[in-house]
Design a protein around this motif. Structure first.
Motif, mmCIF file in Angstrom:
data_model
loop_
_atom_site.group_PDB
_atom_site.id
_atom_site.type_symbol
_atom_site.label_atom_id
_atom_site.label_comp_id
_atom_site.label_asym_id
_atom_site.label_seq_id
_atom_site.Cartn_x
_atom_site.Cartn_y
_atom_site.Cartn_z
ATOM 1 N N THR A 36 2.483 -1.572 -8.162
ATOM 2 C CA THR A 36 3.600 -0.628 -8.161
ATOM 3 C C THR A 36 4.171 -0.475 -6.751
ATOM 4 O O THR A 36 5.382 -0.265 -6.595
ATOM 5 C CB THR A 36 3.170 0.748 -8.706
ATOM 6 O OG1 THR A 36 2.120 1.299 -7.896
ATOM 7 C CG2 THR A 36 2.691 0.635 -10.147
ATOM 8 N N SER A 37 3.321 -0.597 -5.743
ATOM 9 C CA SER A 37 3.790 -0.516 -4.350
ATOM 10 C C SER A 37 4.755 -1.649 -4.046
ATOM 11 O O SER A 37 5.826 -1.439 -3.449
ATOM 12 C CB SER A 37 2.605 -0.581 -3.379
ATOM 13 O OG SER A 37 1.778 0.539 -3.477
ATOM 14 N N ARG B 33 -1.910 0.420 -8.271
ATOM 15 C CA ARG B 33 -0.919 0.893 -7.305
ATOM 16 C C ARG B 33 -0.516 -0.160 -6.285
ATOM 17 O O ARG B 33 0.513 -0.019 -5.615
ATOM 18 C CB ARG B 33 -1.432 2.155 -6.608
ATOM 19 C CG ARG B 33 -1.297 3.404 -7.470
ATOM 20 C CD ARG B 33 -1.821 4.632 -6.770
ATOM 21 N NE ARG B 33 -3.287 4.647 -6.737
ATOM 22 C CZ ARG B 33 -4.000 5.346 -5.870
ATOM 23 N NH1 ARG B 33 -3.398 6.064 -4.939
ATOM 24 N NH2 ARG B 33 -5.321 5.321 -5.927
ATOM 25 N N SER C 141 8.087 -1.016 -5.979
ATOM 26 C CA SER C 141 8.893 0.082 -5.446
ATOM 27 C C SER C 141 9.473 -0.263 -4.082
ATOM 28 O O SER C 141 10.628 0.092 -3.780
ATOM 29 C CB SER C 141 8.059 1.367 -5.370
ATOM 30 O OG SER C 141 6.946 1.212 -4.513
ATOM 31 N N THR C 142 8.706 -0.979 -3.250
ATOM 32 C CA THR C 142 9.213 -1.385 -1.937
ATOM 33 C C THR C 142 10.360 -2.369 -2.083
ATOM 34 O O THR C 142 11.382 -2.270 -1.387
ATOM 35 C CB THR C 142 8.093 -2.012 -1.096
ATOM 36 O OG1 THR C 142 7.020 -1.086 -0.956
ATOM 37 C CG2 THR C 142 8.605 -2.395 0.287
ATOM 38 N N THR D 241 0.810 -1.226 0.000
ATOM 39 C CA THR D 241 0.000 0.000 0.000
ATOM 40 C C THR D 241 0.837 1.268 0.000
ATOM 41 O O THR D 241 0.321 2.356 0.238
ATOM 42 C CB THR D 241 -0.942 0.007 1.212
ATOM 43 O OG1 THR D 241 -0.171 -0.182 2.418
ATOM 44 C CG2 THR D 241 -1.989 -1.092 1.115
ATOM 45 N N ALA D 242 2.129 1.155 -0.261
ATOM 46 C CA ALA D 242 3.036 2.305 -0.170
ATOM 47 C C ALA D 242 2.652 3.439 -1.121
ATOM 48 O O ALA D 242 2.935 4.607 -0.844
ATOM 49 C CB ALA D 242 4.471 1.862 -0.444
ATOM 50 N N ASP D 243 1.997 3.108 -2.232
ATOM 51 C CA ASP D 243 1.618 4.133 -3.203
ATOM 52 C C ASP D 243 0.194 4.658 -3.005
ATOM 53 O O ASP D 243 -0.321 5.401 -3.844
ATOM 54 C CB ASP D 243 1.769 3.587 -4.635
ATOM 55 C CG ASP D 243 3.234 3.401 -5.024
ATOM 56 O OD1 ASP D 243 4.109 3.939 -4.317
ATOM 57 O OD2 ASP D 243 3.500 2.717 -6.028
ATOM 58 N N TYR D 244 -0.431 4.245 -1.897
ATOM 59 C CA TYR D 244 -1.743 4.788 -1.536
ATOM 60 C C TYR D 244 -1.579 5.799 -0.400
ATOM 61 O O TYR D 244 -0.538 5.855 0.258
ATOM 62 C CB TYR D 244 -2.679 3.670 -1.065
ATOM 63 C CG TYR D 244 -3.050 2.672 -2.133
ATOM 64 C CD1 TYR D 244 -3.983 2.976 -3.112
ATOM 65 C CD2 TYR D 244 -2.471 1.401 -2.154
ATOM 66 C CE1 TYR D 244 -4.332 2.053 -4.089
ATOM 67 C CE2 TYR D 244 -2.810 0.469 -3.122
ATOM 68 C CZ TYR D 244 -3.739 0.796 -4.087
ATOM 69 O OH TYR D 244 -4.077 -0.116 -5.053
ATOM 70 N N LYS D 245 -2.609 6.573 -0.157
ATOM 71 C CA LYS D 245 -2.619 7.510 0.960
ATOM 72 C C LYS D 245 -3.412 6.923 2.122
ATOM 73 O O LYS D 245 -4.406 6.226 1.907
ATOM 74 C CB LYS D 245 -3.243 8.846 0.529
ATOM 75 C CG LYS D 245 -2.464 9.581 -0.548
ATOM 76 C CD LYS D 245 -3.164 10.866 -0.929
ATOM 77 C CE LYS D 245 -2.400 11.603 -2.030
ATOM 78 N NZ LYS D 245 -3.106 12.847 -2.452
#
Length: 231
Positions: free
Chosen positions: A215-216, A212, A219-220, A127-131
């Protein structure tokens, strides 16, 4: 980053998951049959939805004993990223990689439609690319998605911030305790969720909010391994 999509007899979302990895993040991905006993070459492992072994006994109960599950447990212990979706979530519960169990939907009906989720923990590899607190549109398709755990387990999930997704307030489609739609293990590298992010990776599908998640993960992993991010 090398991905595996596990395939059990009765899996039917494996192709969707394969395509989500291939087309959204462009990483190497392979189907891995349930008889495999070595997952060492993979950095991310997806346990897809479907009806493994026809959902006999109960969802995920037979798949839990497949040869590949010993390797999956080892991968989880090694900190590799494991994503269980729908039946994959049920398999992770049956295997003990995540706490709790699944019951029939309160309506006793199969529910298949768009669902709004609230991101409860944006600090996981998934969930790194979520808010934090963001509402996202991720579809559901399940008959036994009513997540249940006892009060002590629920308190632990809440305290450890293991509840990653909840259904938007007032829109719980299955009766799951505390509106839970997805949880992770204490280490944060294993996520199980009933909604299908792989079915929400392009606006043509009605939502691209699931993209996302992939992508999370990438990217992590790249940050952890010091790899350069390509465009």
């Amino acid at each position: 980053m090398n991905f595996a999509v596990l395939v059990f007899p009765g899996s039917n979302c494996d192709i969707d998951c394969f395509k989500a990895v291939e087309e959204t993040i462009g990483q190497p991905v392979e189907y891995v049959w349930h008889t495999e006993t070595d997952l060492s070459k993979y950095d991310g492992i997806i346990v897809p939805g479907g009806f493994s072994y026809g959902d006999y006994l109960r969802c995920g109960a037979i798949a839990r004993f497949a040869p590949v599950m010993n390797a999956l447990v080892q991968a989880a212990q090694q900190g590799k990223y494991i994503l269980g979706i729908c039946n994959g979530f049920q398999i992770l519960l049956e295997s003990g990689l995540l706490p709790g169990a699944m019951l029939r939907n309160e309506s006793l009906k199969f529910r298949c439609h768009a669902a709004m989720l609230q991101v409860e923990n944006a600090a996981t590899p998934f969930t790194a690319d979520y808010k934090q607190g963001e509402l996202i549109n991720i579809p559901i398709a399940h008959g036994e998605g009513n997540y249940y755990c006892d009060d002590a387990t629920l308190a632990e999930l809440q305290t450890n911030k293991q509840i990653v997704f909840r259904y938007e307030a007032g829109s719980n489609p299955n009766g799951s305790v505390d509106d839970i739609a997805g949880i992770c293990n204490k280490a944060g590298n294993v996520l199980g969720m009933m909604p299908h992010p792989e079915r929400a990776v392009h606006e043509l599908f009605g939502s691209a909010d699931g993209k996302r998640m992939f992508t999370s993960i990438l990217s992590t992993w790249r940050e952890k391994h010091g790899a350069a991010v390509n465009g």
